[in-house]
Structure formats: structure tokens, C-alpha cells
Design an enzyme around this catalytic site. Sequence first.
Site, mmCIF file in Angstrom:
data_model
loop_
_atom_site.group_PDB
_atom_site.id
_atom_site.type_symbol
_atom_site.label_atom_id
_atom_site.label_comp_id
_atom_site.label_asym_id
_atom_site.label_seq_id
_atom_site.Cartn_x
_atom_site.Cartn_y
_atom_site.Cartn_z
ATOM 1 N N HIS A 147 0.835 -1.197 0.000
ATOM 2 C CA HIS A 147 0.000 0.000 0.000
ATOM 3 C C HIS A 147 0.875 1.255 0.000
ATOM 4 O O HIS A 147 2.102 1.177 -0.086
ATOM 5 C CB HIS A 147 -0.911 0.008 1.231
ATOM 6 C CG HIS A 147 -1.978 -1.044 1.201
ATOM 7 N ND1 HIS A 147 -3.305 -0.766 0.941
ATOM 8 C CD2 HIS A 147 -1.917 -2.383 1.402
ATOM 9 C CE1 HIS A 147 -4.017 -1.889 0.980
ATOM 10 N NE2 HIS A 147 -3.193 -2.876 1.259
ATOM 11 N N GLU A 162 3.106 -0.473 4.103
ATOM 12 C CA GLU A 162 2.917 0.891 3.618
ATOM 13 C C GLU A 162 4.279 1.389 3.145
ATOM 14 O O GLU A 162 5.214 1.535 3.931
ATOM 15 C CB GLU A 162 2.366 1.782 4.725
ATOM 16 C CG GLU A 162 1.018 1.345 5.274
ATOM 17 C CD GLU A 162 -0.143 1.735 4.378
ATOM 18 O OE1 GLU A 162 0.055 2.596 3.492
ATOM 19 O OE2 GLU A 162 -1.249 1.190 4.568
#
Length: 646
Positions: free
Chosen positions: A372, A464
Amino acid sequence: MRSAFPLPLLLLGSLTGLTAAGPRCKPDQDTIAKCVDLDLLYCNDVSYNKTFYPNLLDQKSREVVEFSSEYILLSVIHNLLQGECNPDLRFLGCSILAPRCDAGRVMRPCRHVCESLRKSCQPAFDGIDMAWPYFLDCDRFFVSEEEGCYNPLEKLRGNIDENEETPSNVPSSFIQFTHHSYPQMVRVLKKTASRCSHIAKTYSIGRSFDGKDLLVIEFSNRPGQHELLEPEFKYIGNIHGNEVTGKEMLIYLAQYLCSEYLLGNPRIQTLINTTRIHLLPSMNPDGYDVAAAEGAGYNGWTSGRQNSQNLDLNRNFPDLTSEYYQLANTRGVRTDHIPIPEYYWWGKVAPETKAIMKWMKTIPFVLSASLHGGDLVVSYPFDFSKHPLEEKMFSPTPDEKMFRLLSRAYANVHPMMMDKSENRCGGNFLKRGSIINGADWYSFTGGMSDFNYLHTNCFEITVELGCVKFPPEEALYTLWQHNKESLLNFMEMVHRGIKGTVTDKFGKPIKNARILVRGIRHDITTAADGDYWRLLPPGTHIVIAQAPGYTKMIKKVTIPLRMKRAGRVDFILHPLDLHPKKFMRGPRRNGYKRHDPLEDFDPHAENNGDFVGERRKPVHDGGKPWWWSYFTSLNHHKPTWLLKYH
């Protein structure tokens, strides 16, 4: 009673225009045609913009087409078939209802395209007792390549324009650190697989809502097949369409694995020879197109995040975590391999989500990561708080220790995640070592990582990759340098813990045998060949293998601190000497015999839509299938050509 295949009311309203259309003789199309603008709503996204009237069904105007049964069928076919073969069937139908017209010449669709699509989609029609539409008769309305046909599905295949080809002076092993459009991504992956065909292949796990292939590239010493005791690993990128770094990292990773293997890099050769690696760079290609249209640096925080149905794919998976918390309070009840609740299928399930779930059902994945953007941290399950009203609450799984090791395997070798600067992106995670329990960060339901852990054997973390969701092109090389070692190091973690086989005394593999670890209330199960992989942290563990109808077997296992290869622990189970009736009285724990709609499909078949197992029984007794009322209740005309039995 709620229909198993509900049609939206908006679509039902369009059924008022049904006519008694049926087979017609096709007109002679050898005459010069007058090309006109294609302005049919459900055909406005085909690869051409000019058509002609009368069409191949001799329908003489746009108004006649719009009020025909054939056109109405195309408008609801996606819902009727639960998203299978979408939008292929619509494009194929449009090639007949709104044929392609180029410079006064009528272009006919290719027969081989029709035949291939019919072969893959026929089971979906059989599943709802619907006849193959007459106007998609491959012999009657389609022609051969020798007759100058065109492919009506060309828009779905990621065809590359000539100006998108790699410059001739660029070596084939060279990685271009650029953003890739969907067609460019497809070309790079297929070119990479072709270059390393002995260790790589591409395949599609399904389609996005707009019909783009969800393309995977696989690396293995025997691509295309599961090997006994070889663990299965996956990376998934671009779940949110505007978070593009993960997509590019996986495209680069595919090229890197291929090149380094060919160059004799021993680390990469060992990894590929002992692991089956699956890379899905883009789970949300439709959302990516929306984000890319704004361009890097101009993209908003949410533009392109969702898929084309406006669904957040990382909130679209079944919420099994809530059920886990309820089950965890009951002693002796299993809290792993939780089935999908029936009510889940009543809501909107994105085709991308369904494709991932089918994929996971077909391949016994051991370890996974979803990539992500928006921060710089590694999070791990559970993502949903154990107290539903708490937005932030530490909510560990039974495998908390292993998940922390997995998360550190990525974060500890990432230079920016280990950067001690308080001003760096994601600085608020420094004191935690750049890893965090998902629910302790923020709580949400329907996440992919929780679903992996609670429905399958697979452990998944969320990475992330940076605070900028759509970074400028000049930042991509640096991002690759920051993440390359982490991507490799995490893949190698799939070999931690133990592996082995569970067989009977004759050596026959036992499928779905349970592997229990004392003190960790989360079991994994054996694959079809009786093999298993159990990720475990270093230490001494009591491991138990058991299966219905067999005695259980217990072994004490010690995993050394620096051991980087899974220890081999096999189990041979002996049959119980029980009276059949006594054995059959055993309780169905947790009601785990619920029907799972995913069992009705073969997700890894080339056509991604074959039905397997028990299908709906065909209607032979003169009754009508469930969908017939939709086509007859609003109009007295009855398109009987839709009926398989009449």
C-alpha cells in the site's frame, strides 16, 4: 424469499422494452455501408466508435436496437451470471448489435473469439439454465481471419500501441524505472515470462469490473504446478488504485528475478528453485486508470482509491474477525478456517475481491504481503479491534510472535523504516520499530489480511511503502533501492518454521489433516498432496497432527534461533478402530459444513469460470428458471430463445 441472483431495480426498469425478438436472417453485408456514430449506452466503451444500420440482426435503427430483447439481455447479463465473463459477453454482443464500421466497410467479429468465449462461458449459462443466445451463434454471425475479421475483445487484452514499445537501444535485461500503464504492465510481464520461460509464466486470476485481466507472473523451477513441500508465496500490489508504488515495485521485482536468475545469482536461484512465487502487481487496474489520469504529484488522497463500482477492495472481504472474537470465548471450538458467512454474498462483492478469494482457495499459500501507500510502516493482523467501539486497540492474533518476526523481516532491512530522523515520513512509528498491530493503528473490517489468516493457512502482512501515494517518476529508482532487499528478505521468510507430510500407514496422503501447535490456538491444514507448512518462531513446540478417522500423533520440535530453512516433520497416522456409527455421531464443529459459493467455480482454470462439482439441476419438468419472471412480468412478449428447455 431473497433471490440468489438479485437484479438491481434500475436494471429491472429497463426490461419494460422487451420484444418478441428472435432469430432472424442476417442481411447481405457485402454492400457499401454508411458509417454512423455508435451511441448505444451499453456499447459505448468498445474499441471503435462507428457502426451501421441495419445491423447483423437486420435491426434498422438505434431505437429498434434499444428496445430489443437482445440489447436488454446485454444490459443485465453481468448480474445474471454474477459477474462471470464480464464484460466479454457484452463486447461480443455489441459486435453483432452495433457492428464495427470502418471507411464504409463492415467489419465482422472473429469466429475463433466467439468459439473460445462460448467454451469458457457456457458453464455459467448452464448454471442458471439459460440457453446460449442465438445472436452469438459463432457459425452464423462470425467469420474467419481469412475473411478479414477483427477481435471484439482486443480492448481487454492490454494490446500495446507501437509507440509504447521499448526503444530498440535498451537491453532486454534493463529495468525502466517508470510508471506503467495497464497495457505497458501487461507487455512487461509477458515479455519477462517469455524471456525466462523455463522458470516463469503469466496467468490471469479473473477480471476487474471493467474487464481488465488481473495478471499474475509466477516464478518457480516448475511454473504452473504445485510441487510437494514447496511453499507458495504471493505479493499483491495496487489494491487501492491510487497507491501505485507497490505496483511498480512488483513489476521491477519480476524483471529483477528473471535477470538475476539468468545471470547465475545464487541467492535468486535458490529462492526460485525452492519457492513458488506469485506476483500480482495490480489488483485494481480500473482505479489506477482514474488516478493516472490526474498524473503523479497531482493525485488526490482518494481519487482512484476504489474500483469502478466505487468499492474499497480492502474493505470488501468477509468480516471473519468479528466471528473469531465470538468463537474465541468458547473453549474447544476451532477459530481457524472460518467459513464465509452466507449473508456476505447478499451485499456487493467486487469481481476483484472474488477473484482473489478463488485464487486463495486454489493455491495453498503460506505467506503473503499486500503493498500500500500513504505511510511508512508494516502492519499485521488483526486489523479489526477486539472491542468494536475502540478505534485503536491492540488486538493480536494467536500468532502474534510470528507476525512480529515477519513484519521485522521487512522493516529491519528497509533503510528509511530504520531511519531515526523524527522528520521522516511515518516518524510516529519510530519507537515501535516501524511495525504495528493493525487495530492498534486504526480499526477496520473487511480487510484482506485478516481474511487470509482466518479463512486459509496464509499469513499476510500489510506494507505501507511511503507517504506519497503516487510518487513522481524520478523517485521510483530510489524507492526500488529502498525496498529491493526487504522484498527478497520477506519472501525468504516463507521457509521459517516446519514443513512435512501427513500420510496413512500405506503412504497415502491425507488431505485437510490438522496441524496443531500447543499454546497457539490456530491450526493449519494439509494441502491436496498431504503436505503442509507451519510458520513458527524459534523455540520448542509441541506439534500435533490429526484427521477424522485416524489416531492423533504428537511430536516435540525445537527450532534453533538462526535456522532459516523449515525443519522437516512428517506424520504417519493410523486408522481408528471405531464403529462407523459411533464415528459419524461426532459434532460438526462451528457448523463448518456451510455451503461456500466459491466451491462452485474452478478459479485457476484458463477461462476462470468453469463450474465444478454440483451445479444447479436443470429444469426438465416444464418449470421455468428463476430469472424468467424478470423477462416476462413487465411485458407479454416472451423471448423463448433464452430458455434452455422449452
